[in-house]
Design a protein around this motif. Structure first.
Motif, PDB file in Angstrom:
ATOM      1  N   GLU A  24      22.049  44.056  14.993  1.00  0.00           N
ATOM      2  CA  GLU A  24      21.108  42.951  15.142  1.00  0.00           C
ATOM      3  C   GLU A  24      19.689  43.435  15.426  1.00  0.00           C
ATOM      4  N   GLU A  25      19.582  44.487  16.239  1.00  0.00           N
ATOM      5  CA  GLU A  25      18.259  45.058  16.517  1.00  0.00           C
ATOM      6  C   GLU A  25      17.644  45.628  15.235  1.00  0.00           C
ATOM      7  N   ILE A  26      18.485  46.278  14.428  1.00  0.00           N
ATOM      8  CA  ILE A  26      17.996  46.821  13.161  1.00  0.00           C
ATOM      9  C   ILE A  26      17.551  45.680  12.251  1.00  0.00           C
ATOM     10  N   TYR A  27      18.355  44.619  12.221  1.00  0.00           N
ATOM     11  CA  TYR A  27      18.012  43.422  11.449  1.00  0.00           C
ATOM     12  C   TYR A  27      16.621  42.914  11.860  1.00  0.00           C
ATOM     13  N   TYR A  34      16.890  42.147   5.229  1.00  0.00           N
ATOM     14  CA  TYR A  34      18.235  42.393   4.692  1.00  0.00           C
ATOM     15  C   TYR A  34      19.222  41.631   5.543  1.00  0.00           C
ATOM     16  N   ASP A  35      20.275  41.065   4.931  1.00  0.00           N
ATOM     17  CA  ASP A  35      21.193  40.311   5.779  1.00  0.00           C
ATOM     18  C   ASP A  35      22.070  41.242   6.618  1.00  0.00           C
ATOM     19  N   LEU A  36      22.601  40.649   7.697  1.00  0.00           N
ATOM     20  CA  LEU A  36      23.349  41.451   8.673  1.00  0.00           C
ATOM     21  C   LEU A  36      24.521  42.193   8.051  1.00  0.00           C
ATOM     22  N   SER A  37      25.227  41.533   7.101  1.00  0.00           N
ATOM     23  CA  SER A  37      26.404  42.192   6.516  1.00  0.00           C
ATOM     24  C   SER A  37      25.984  43.437   5.735  1.00  0.00           C
ATOM     25  N   THR A  38      24.817  43.389   5.095  1.00  0.00           N
ATOM     26  CA  THR A  38      24.299  44.561   4.382  1.00  0.00           C
ATOM     27  C   THR A  38      24.016  45.683   5.379  1.00  0.00           C
TER      28      THR A  38
END
Ligand SMILES: [Zn+2]
Ligand SMILES: [Zn+2]
Length: 128
Positions: A24-27, A34-38
């Motif tokens: 989530e932090e990277i998101y 980019y979406d979380l699943s990616t």
């Protein structure tokens, strides 16, 4: 190794950041581009390729960091953020562990849990 744009962007973050990040932090750091699943998929990929290591501590969130042979962190249990700690106790432990336990050390992770200065200020503010 194939470097897609997402992979390049994630690795770039770790050039600047030397403490563990969760997906989530990277998101958020990538501005939701980019979406979380990616991001999860790419973090798994980096882990398989031994580029990043993952750790899960008491809050059950998986954090990823770039291994450098050893890692030391302080972790705030309030805002759930890591900071790196430039202090190593390896020499003292190494002699004891290798001599007394016949164990060859290859890596170590050390972390302290607590409350960071920002969160302490916030707590103080509430009481004042
Ligand atoms: Zn904090
Ligand atoms: Zn160390």
């Amino acid at each position: 190794m194939k470097l897609t744009k997402t992979r390049r962007e994630i690795l770039k973050l770790y050039d600047k950041i030397d403490y563990p990040l969760n997906a989530e932090e990277i998101y958020n750091l990538l501005n939701g581009e980019y979406d979380l699943s990616t991001i999860y998929r790419n973090l798994n990929f980096f882990e398989k390729e031994h580029i990043l290591k993952s750790i899960v501590f008491s809050d059950k969130i998986t954090y990823y960091y770039k291994p450098k042979g050893h890692a030391h962190f302080i972790y705030c249990i309030k805002c759930k953020k890591f900071e790196s700690l430039n202090l190593c106790f390896e020499k003292q432990y190494k002699a004891y562990i290798e001599n007394n336990m016949n164990f060859k050390i290859t890596d170590h992770i050390l972390y302290f849990e607590g409350i960071c200065s920002d969160c302490q200020k916030k707590e103080g503010g509430k009481n004042a």
